[in-house]
Enzyme design. Structure first.
Site, mmCIF file in Angstrom:
data_model
loop_
_atom_site.group_PDB
_atom_site.id
_atom_site.type_symbol
_atom_site.label_atom_id
_atom_site.label_comp_id
_atom_site.label_asym_id
_atom_site.label_seq_id
_atom_site.Cartn_x
_atom_site.Cartn_y
_atom_site.Cartn_z
ATOM 1 N N HIS A 131 0.810 -1.218 0.000
ATOM 2 C CA HIS A 131 0.000 0.000 0.000
ATOM 3 C C HIS A 131 0.848 1.275 0.000
ATOM 4 C CE1 HIS A 131 0.829 1.017 4.244
ATOM 5 N NE2 HIS A 131 0.895 -0.299 4.408
ATOM 6 N N HIS A 140 12.414 -1.119 -12.377
ATOM 7 C CA HIS A 140 12.233 -2.561 -12.534
ATOM 8 C C HIS A 140 12.194 -3.197 -11.141
ATOM 9 C CE1 HIS A 140 13.602 -6.483 -14.781
ATOM 10 N NE2 HIS A 140 12.646 -6.725 -13.878
#
Length: 201
Positions: A131, A140
């Site tokens: 979250h 990446h």
């Protein structure tokens, strides 16, 4: 249904082709600067070098190259084309998440509520982005990586396979966090970080 050209004829390109098919869209083929690859890759046509994109009118494009600096260079060259965002049907994406164009989210990835993911990122297989994370452009997140809540990852950084980042931390732009590293404090200087806990090489 979109017709998609994949930039990068590689193993990563195979995975993205699978996502496109499972999403109900069509893989037209590949572009790659390696002329030794021939005329076909993974059962699809290899149309030529990346610069041939200008001849592919009506197609969407997605970049299948792990290196963020190369993805950044290609997007600068190609400009305002129709960028395809590839999301595997098995990925779990919570409400309130925003995902930038050209980003790829692989199978089994879990993305928590109110996450912001930038343009042309890779959220790789079975990674966890919890979250309130903010993932800037060209990042990446590798296979099996786990980012706890409220983590910020700067543009172009690469978090290696199986790495763990503790909650409420910030990683600056253009960093490489090595495989299996554990980040327990902010990283504010570009470079390569390895180990448990992660330290700069």
């Amino acid at each position: 249904m979109k017709k998609v050209v994949i930039i990068g004829a590689s193993g990563h390109g195979k995975v993205i082709a699978d996502i496109i098919k499972k999403s109900g869209d069509t893989v037209q083929g590949y572009l790659d600067d390696d002329e030794s690859l021939g005329d076909e890759f993974y059962g699809y046509p290899l149309f030529g070098k990346v610069e041939c994109f200008a001849d592919m009118r009506g197609s969407a494009f997605v970049i299948a190259i792990g290196n963020g600096a190369i993805r950044r260079r290609i997007t600068g060259m190609m400009g305002n084309v129709d960028w395809y965002t590839a999301i595997h049907p098995s990925a779990v994406i919570a409400d309130g998440t925003s995902i930038g164009e050209g980003t790829v989210i692989m199978a089994g990835a879990v993305i928590g509520p109110d996450v912001r993911i930038g343009r042309h990122c890779i959220i790789n297989t079975s990674s966890v982005v919890e979250h309130d994370n903010e993932i800037e452009d060209f990042v990446h997140i590798s296979v099996g990586t786990k980012l706890a809540g409220t983590v910020h990852v700067g543009e172009g950084s690469w978090i290696g396979i199986g790495a763990v980042v503790s909650n409420n931390l910030s990683i600056c732009a253009d960093c490489m966090v090595g495989a299996g590293a554990v980040v327990i404090k902010d990283i504010d200087s570009p470079g390569t970080y390895v180990g448990v806990p992660a330290a700069k090489l």
